[in-house]
Design an enzyme around this catalytic site. Structure first.
Site, PDB file in Angstrom:
ATOM      1  CG  MET A  60      20.870  44.231  89.812  1.00 20.32           C
ATOM      2  SD  MET A  60      22.259  45.034  88.957  1.00 20.32           S
ATOM      3  CE  MET A  60      23.101  45.551  90.289  1.00 20.32           C
ATOM      4  CG  HIS A  82      20.567  50.369  77.878  1.00 18.35           C
ATOM      5  ND1 HIS A  82      21.544  50.801  76.962  1.00 18.35           N
ATOM      6  CD2 HIS A  82      20.650  49.158  77.803  1.00 18.35           C
ATOM      7  CE1 HIS A  82      21.986  49.731  76.121  1.00 18.35           C
ATOM      8  NE2 HIS A  82      21.397  48.652  76.780  1.00 18.35           N
ATOM      9  CG  ASP A 122      19.334  41.658  81.528  1.00 22.22           C
ATOM     10  OD1 ASP A 122      19.220  40.545  80.664  1.00 22.22           O
ATOM     11  OD2 ASP A 122      20.184  41.968  81.825  1.00 22.22           O
TER      12      ASP A 122
HETATM   13  C1  LIG Z   1      21.297  43.337  78.655  1.00 21.56           C
HETATM   14  C2  LIG Z   1      22.208  44.326  79.372  1.00 21.56           C
HETATM   15  O1  LIG Z   1      23.150  44.115  79.632  1.00 21.56           O
HETATM   16  S1  LIG Z   1      21.210  45.541  80.050  1.00 21.56           S
HETATM   17  C3  LIG Z   1      22.002  46.222  81.281  1.00 21.56           C
HETATM   18  C4  LIG Z   1      21.998  45.438  82.471  1.00 21.56           C
HETATM   19  N1  LIG Z   1      22.382  46.170  83.734  1.00 21.56           N
HETATM   20  C5  LIG Z   1      21.596  46.266  84.764  1.00 21.56           C
HETATM   21  O2  LIG Z   1      20.303  45.893  84.783  1.00 21.56           O
HETATM   22  C6  LIG Z   1      22.120  46.677  85.833  1.00 21.56           C
HETATM   23  C7  LIG Z   1      21.584  48.250  86.575  1.00 21.56           C
HETATM   24  N2  LIG Z   1      21.834  48.990  85.855  1.00 21.56           N
HETATM   25  C8  LIG Z   1      23.069  49.839  85.704  1.00 21.56           C
HETATM   26  O3  LIG Z   1      23.805  49.525  86.509  1.00 21.56           O
HETATM   27  C9  LIG Z   1      23.181  50.971  84.647  1.00 21.56           C
HETATM   28  O4  LIG Z   1      21.899  51.598  84.316  1.00 21.56           O
HETATM   29  C10 LIG Z   1      24.054  50.435  83.614  1.00 21.56           C
HETATM   30  C11 LIG Z   1      25.232  49.710  84.012  1.00 21.56           C
HETATM   31  C12 LIG Z   1      23.084  49.423  82.563  1.00 21.56           C
HETATM   32  C13 LIG Z   1      24.473  51.713  82.669  1.00 21.56           C
HETATM   33  O5  LIG Z   1      25.331  52.532  83.347  1.00 21.56           O
HETATM   34  P1  LIG Z   1      25.492  53.898  83.038  1.00 21.56           P
HETATM   35  O6  LIG Z   1      25.652  54.106  81.649  1.00 21.56           O
HETATM   36  O7  LIG Z   1      26.508  54.477  84.097  1.00 21.56           O
HETATM   37  O8  LIG Z   1      24.161  54.677  83.493  1.00 21.56           O
HETATM   38  P2  LIG Z   1      23.695  56.055  83.444  1.00 21.56           P
HETATM   39  O9  LIG Z   1      24.611  57.185  83.039  1.00 21.56           O
HETATM   40  O10 LIG Z   1      22.244  56.228  82.749  1.00 21.56           O
HETATM   41  O11 LIG Z   1      23.180  56.467  84.936  1.00 21.56           O
HETATM   42  C14 LIG Z   1      22.814  57.823  85.375  1.00 21.56           C
HETATM   43  C15 LIG Z   1      22.317  57.876  86.769  1.00 21.56           C
HETATM   44  O12 LIG Z   1      21.273  56.921  87.052  1.00 21.56           O
HETATM   45  C16 LIG Z   1      21.913  55.802  87.925  1.00 21.56           C
HETATM   46  N3  LIG Z   1      21.210  54.563  87.723  1.00 21.56           N
HETATM   47  C17 LIG Z   1      21.563  53.958  86.397  1.00 21.56           C
HETATM   48  N4  LIG Z   1      20.877  52.716  86.599  1.00 21.56           N
HETATM   49  C18 LIG Z   1      20.561  52.637  87.894  1.00 21.56           C
HETATM   50  C19 LIG Z   1      19.662  51.553  88.377  1.00 21.56           C
HETATM   51  N5  LIG Z   1      19.633  50.353  87.763  1.00 21.56           N
HETATM   52  N6  LIG Z   1      19.429  51.520  89.747  1.00 21.56           N
HETATM   53  C20 LIG Z   1      19.768  52.791  90.191  1.00 21.56           C
HETATM   54  N7  LIG Z   1      20.330  53.866  89.951  1.00 21.56           N
HETATM   55  C21 LIG Z   1      20.763  53.817  88.453  1.00 21.56           C
HETATM   56  C22 LIG Z   1      23.236  56.128  87.772  1.00 21.56           C
HETATM   57  O13 LIG Z   1      23.913  55.706  89.168  1.00 21.56           O
HETATM   58  C23 LIG Z   1      23.618  57.383  87.798  1.00 21.56           C
HETATM   59  O14 LIG Z   1      23.514  58.278  88.898  1.00 21.56           O
HETATM   60  P3  LIG Z   1      24.480  59.281  89.213  1.00 21.56           P
HETATM   61  O15 LIG Z   1      24.347  60.400  87.832  1.00 21.56           O
HETATM   62  O16 LIG Z   1      24.189  59.898  90.425  1.00 21.56           O
HETATM   63  O17 LIG Z   1      25.767  58.500  89.200  1.00 21.56           O
HETATM   64  O1  LIG Z   2      24.298  47.542  75.083  1.00 24.55           O
HETATM   65  C1  LIG Z   2      24.538  47.548  76.135  1.00 24.55           C
HETATM   66  O2  LIG Z   2      25.478  47.997  77.053  1.00 24.55           O
HETATM   67  C2  LIG Z   2      23.900  46.193  77.102  1.00 24.55           C
HETATM   68  C3  LIG Z   2      22.738  45.608  76.242  1.00 24.55           C
HETATM   69  O3  LIG Z   2      21.777  45.945  76.450  1.00 24.55           O
HETATM   70  C4  LIG Z   2      23.345  44.228  75.607  1.00 24.55           C
HETATM   71  O4  LIG Z   2      24.529  43.882  75.518  1.00 24.55           O
HETATM   72  O5  LIG Z   2      22.151  43.708  74.949  1.00 24.55           O
END
Ligand SMILES: CC(=O)SCCNC(=O)CCNC(=O)[C@H](O)C(C)(C)COP(=O)(O)OP(=O)(O)OC[C@H]1O[C@@H](n2cnc3c(N)ncnc32)[C@H](O)[C@@H]1OP(=O)(O)O
Ligand SMILES: O=C([O-])CC(=O)C(=O)O
Length: 375
Positions: free
Chosen positions: A257, A261, A312
């Protein structure tokens, strides 16, 4: 210069779902702009109230406009008695995001948005009242104290810290809260903002749009990640342990977590800003564990997966160093992102068509109904 990420696949990734003049995310150069201003410049030199005004009213305020706006918000900070009574009934083990959702929704019952001409006043009311909604419930349910919801703090960030800790916050803490609120304010079509716009597109009221958006922000893949990141960081007592633990989580294919992105490819421009402030706070409190642990996870994630901290990750340690309980991290995000949500609702209303995409059907072929006695 940062490269753009190739966007495709599920989750509507890469598909344009509408227009906005509010922000750009992940474009080469600045990375994140609010109405054309680089977020890093805003975070360095602006007050959160100026940024809220920029998003909600269209331009940065003049000195006089900012003074009027801050005075307006200060007058709107107190909570109605009926809302305090509702907050007193919510148990201490409730999730504070559920408290925010209920607080917002209940205010919509007693101070409804009568028509769309009131949208800016409703937003200003919520902006001023959210810190008290969070802190009144928290202090009553955790300390048995009915706090005064009015403070003489000039800024919303300072007001929040004062309500939470019951005393005037330090200049450094007010500054960091201000930066944090600016960084979280707006981010184009993220999940919670898109939720707000979908709701707005049915011509629903602003409280419903914000209540729905709070529900979307709560999840750990979105705003809830700052809390989840803190829980992970706290599990390690040294940088070495953090490296081993991160390698283990990656081997188990756990989601880490606070990393990765949907839009940014190799960095989140908000990260360098909040990381710098987290380091200053770490030095202030003499931290020798949390910050080194955070950096060790950060380094391991980049080396192993080319995944970078998003907005985050370092918010977790920064908030912790200011004595903010972990469960209040995501509600602070609400206090800030309200500005982006509301500005998007205004935009949607100004040029509306109901948002209603199509689905690709994957079920069974059409078939004959069979009466229940023959099944
Ligand atoms: C303010 C905000 O909202 S910022 C986002 C906050 N959320 C998090 O920090 C949660 C952790 N992160 C995630 O779950 C993801 O990176 C998300 C939800 C933010 C974006 O998801 P997606 O757009 O689907 O990510 P993306 O396409 O770049 O993923 C590429 C690969 O990296 C992996 N990956 C992406 N983020 C992570 C992570 N934090 N930990 C482990 N693996 C990851 C994905 O599982 C994917 O693997 P795969 O191709 O084997 O399925
Ligand atoms: O744009 C996104 O998907 C998540 C993010 O970083 C935010 O809402 O600040």
């Amino acid at each position: 210069m940062a490269e753009a990420k190739v966007l495709s696949g599920a989750g509507l990734r890469g598909q344009v779902a509408g227009q906005t003049a509010l922000s750009t995310v992940g474009q080469a150069g600045a990375g994140l702009t609010y109405r054309g201003y680089d977020v890093r410049e805003l975070a360095a030199d602006a007050q959160f109230e100026e940024v809220a005004y920029l998003l909600l009213y269209g331009e940065l305020p003049t000195q006089a406009e900012l003074a009027d706006y801050s005075a307006k918000l200060a007058k709107l900070r107190d909570l109605p008695q009926a809302l305090k009574e509702v907050l007193e009934r919510i148990p201490a083990d409730a999730h504070p995001m559920d408290v925010m959702r209920t607080g917002c929704s209940f205010l919509g019952n007693i101070e409804p948005e009568k028509d769309f001409s009131a949208q800016r006043d409703v937003t200003d009311r919520l902006l001023a009242a959210f810190p008290a909604i969070m802190c009144y419930w928290y202090r009553f349910s955790h300390d048995g104290k009915r706090i005064d919801c009015v403070t003489d703090e000039p800024t919303l960030g300072g007001h929040f810290l004062h309500l939470l800790h019951g005393k005037t916050p330090s200049e450094l803490h007010v500054k960091v809260m201000n930066v944090s609120l600016i960084l979280y304010a707006e981010h184009e079509f993220n999940a919670s903002t898109f939720t707000a716009r979908v709701c707005a597109s049915t011509l629903s009221d602003l409280y419903s749009c914000v209540t729905a958006a709070i529900g979307s922000l709560r999840g750990p893949l979105h705003g809830g990640a700052n809390e989840a990141a803190m829980e992970m960081i706290e599990r390690f007592s040294s940088a070495q342990e953090a490296v081993e633990g991160t390698l283990g989580m990656l081997a188990r294919k756990d989601k880490i977590m606070g990393f990765g992105h949907a839009i940014y490819k190799d960095s989140d421009p908000r990260n360098e800003v909040i990381k710098g402030w987290s380091k200053k706070l770490a030095d202030e409190v003499g931290d020798k564990v949390l910050f080194p642990v955070s950096e060790a996870i950060d380094k391991t994630m980049w080396e192993q997966k080319k995944l970078f901290p998003n907005a985050d990750f370092y918010h977790a340690s920064a908030y912790h160093f200011m004595g903010i309980p972990t469960k209040l991290f995501t509600p602070i995000f609400v206090c800030s992102r309200l500005t982006g949500w509301a500005a998007h609702v205004f935009e949607q209303r100004a040029n509306n068509r109901i948002i209603r995409p199509s689905a690709e059907y994957t079920g069974v072929e059409q078939r004959k109904f069979v009466a229940i006695e023959r099944r």
